[in-house]
Write an enzyme that holds these catalytic residues in place. Structure first.
Site, PDB file in Angstrom:
ATOM      1  CD  GLU A   1      80.093  58.645  -0.993  1.00 23.81           C
ATOM      2  OE1 GLU A   1      79.479  57.901  -1.717  1.00 23.81           O
ATOM      3  OE2 GLU A   1      79.406  59.390  -0.068  1.00 23.81           O
TER       4      GLU A   1
ATOM      5  CE  LYS B   1      71.055  55.104   1.009  1.00 20.36           C
ATOM      6  NZ  LYS B   1      72.238  54.639   1.062  1.00 20.36           N
TER       7      LYS B   1
END
Length: 561
Positions: free
Chosen positions: A347, A297
């Site tokens: 977040e 990723k």
């Protein structure tokens, strides 16, 4: 130095700042951390706390103007019998019975530096307001904190280290729970710092000189004095600096919601452009798809520059985003001579309360549905999407493994759920652990940042690809943003953020995770979705300006008739 020439806040920072140029390519050569004031002073043992760490709560008052008077009297009383210790930090606080919004108070102030932090959820703060009738401590929910000036600040141009953390913790204590250092850390301190991020350094934290705390049904005004003879910050200098800031305070303020900026967007540009984005994503996917590739990723980001007819007020922009603030942290950090870094991020990086640690994994993005049924269907599509599950699992398992190396036990609950925000929804998991020692807090911060949610996996390989493909400086975007305290600390991830300039430009940042199965054009659309909370407000400003022009034209025509 005369009190007129002396800065209102005195900055402590790493001595490394003065030994090397700003270019971070030489960061490995910096010396170990020491405290200094404007380049002068000697080294301080980072493990040794300042001698005095105290909070004095004064009698409650009805309104803010009375609180200012109380604080000025208390400062004068302290000066009449100054402490004999060589170092210390003293907080004076006045509870205010009426509730006011911290962001409204901050907007009325003009002193720099300034900071603002609003937690994602209200937390109980015992014994912070006073005593109840039966003598037991009350508990109040701390909603948000705003601060001006710096009783003490910490800044460096090398990566944030354990020694830097210890330098900050010298001034913090469990006995003074609201003495906190607010600030942020760069996403990548190894990259050169561009001019717009220069004043932030690689990390920037302040303990405000004057602070306004907003609770669920009341308020508090506080002032903080910090001094340390070993770094040439004397008690007298600290008092002069605080008094200078107190003299600049504006007592009367209005609700920020009424102050709607009116301007026009005269230009917008993206770095990268969409063709360059598609090219970068394709090249990263080729590496990910190679046989035996360790890369799984990479998070690539975009910087969008909006040019407006007049300068945007960063606090007004942040206030306009509060409708988007459900289940999100809000922050505002502005050093002297600098743009403001603002954000509305969902977040959490981590929260520490004594030795208990919580963190979370957040990945995958979908828009909210127009109807309840559509919203449910979109959420289910996200929950069962193979591509998004891969991206989310990478993030969750990486955080779990990092916590397990530091914590005695790690619990994941739920393992995968939905985090719904007003405009978007994400896959989310909660993680909990227990530290063995308080100093492990630095290891948590150092280990969790950068997370796969904003960098990739493996982290270093992903970081190098980001450095290669991104032609702009992320600065504090996607870095840790929050505060250190004596018994508690909390950091969010600085996404859904913008750098609001002192000129007429606003930089808005967004990123997207690239994994197997990624479609470049769909990820570009995801970037648009993530920045929509900013672009909607900016376009509203533009529309408001045009409507105002129409109204003025109509009024002129009517008068002419």
């Amino acid at each position: 130095m005369s009190s007129a020439a002396r800065p209102a806040g005195v900055r402590f920072h790493s001595r490394r700042h003065h030994l090397m140029p700003i270019s971070s390519g030489h960061w490995q050569n910096y010396r170990p951390c020491s405290l200094s004031m404007n380049g002068a002073g000697g080294a301080v043992a980072a493990d040794q706390p300042v001698v005095i760490r105290e909070t004095h709560t004064l009698p409650a008052v009805a309104a803010v103007d009375s609180a200012v008077s109380q604080l000025n009297l208390a400062i004068s009383a302290l000066c009449s019998v100054p402490p004999r210790s060589s170092s210390g930090i003293i907080r004076l606080e006045v509870p205010i019975m009426e509730k006011s919004a911290a962001i409204d108070w901050l907007h009325s102030q003009r002193h720099l530096p300034r900071c603002y932090f609003s937690g994602r959820g209200q937390r109980r703060e015992p014994d912070l307001i006073g005593m109840s009738e039966n003598g037991h401590g009350k508990e109040k929910c701390l909603v948000s904190v705003a601060g001006v000036g710096s009783a003490v600040s910490f800044k460096g141009y090398a990566p944030f280290t354990l020694e830097d953390w210890k330098c900050i913790k010298r001034f913090l204590s469990e006995d003074c729970p609201l003495v906190r250092a607010y600030g942020a850390i760069r996403f990548d301190a190894k990259r050169d710092i561009c001019p717009e991020w220069k004043e932030f350094g690689s990390f920037y934290f302040i303990v405000p000189q004057v602070e306004f705390d907003e609770f669920e049904d009341c308020s508090m005004l506080a002032s903080t004095l910090a001094w340390d003879d070993s770094v040439l910050l004397t008690w007298e200098e600290a008092v002069d600096g605080l008094r200078a800031t107190m003299n600049q305070l504006l007592v009367r303020f209005h609700k920020l919601e009424k102050l709607v900026p009116r301007t026009a967007i005269i230009g917008c540009s993206h770095v990268p452009t969409e063709p360059s984005w598609n090219d970068s994503v394709t090249k990263v996917l080729q590496i990910i798809n190679r046989r035996n590739s360790d890369l799984v990723k990479v998070v690539l980001a975009r910087c969008s520059r909006f040019m407006t007819g007049t300068a945007i007020d960063p606090l007004a922009l942040l206030a306009s985003l509060q409708v988007e603030g459900q289940n999100a942290y809000q922050f505002y950090i502005q050093p002297p001579n600098s743009p403001a870094f603002i954000g509305n991020t969902p977040e959490q990086l981590f929260h520490r309360k004594f030795l208990s640690i919580s963190s979370e994994a957040l990945a995958g993005t979908r828009a909210r549905g127009v109807t309840e049924i559509e919203d449910f269907q979109i959420g289910q599509d996200l929950l069962y999407s193979p591509k998004d599950d891969i991206e989310f699992t990478i993030v969750r398992e990486s955080i779990r493994r990092k916590l397990e190396t530091i914590c005695n036990e790690v619990i994941v609950d739920p393992s995968k759920g939905l985090r719904r925000l007003p405009r978007v929804q994400h896959l989310c998991a909660q993680l909990f652990g227990k530290l063995s020692r308080e100093v492990d807090e630095f290891d948590i911060l150092d280990s969790l940042h950068p997370s796969p949610a904003v960098c990739g996996l493996p982290s270093e390989e992903a970081r190098k690809l980001i450095e290669k493909h991104e032609k702009f400086d992320r600065g504090m975007y996607a870095g840790p943003v929050g505060w250190f305290g004596g018994s508690e600390s909390e950091f969010a991830v600085g996404i859904r953020s913008a750098l609001v300039g002192q000129d007429s430009s606003t930089l808005v940042y967004a990123g997207a995770g690239i994994v197997k199965g990624t479609n470049p054009s769909l990820e570009w659309e995801e970037l648009d979705l993530k920045t929509s909370q900013f672009t909607k407000v900016l376009h509203h400003y533009e529309l408001g300006s045009r409507l105002k022009e129409v109204e003025n034209a109509a009024g002129t025509a009517a008068r002419a008739d």
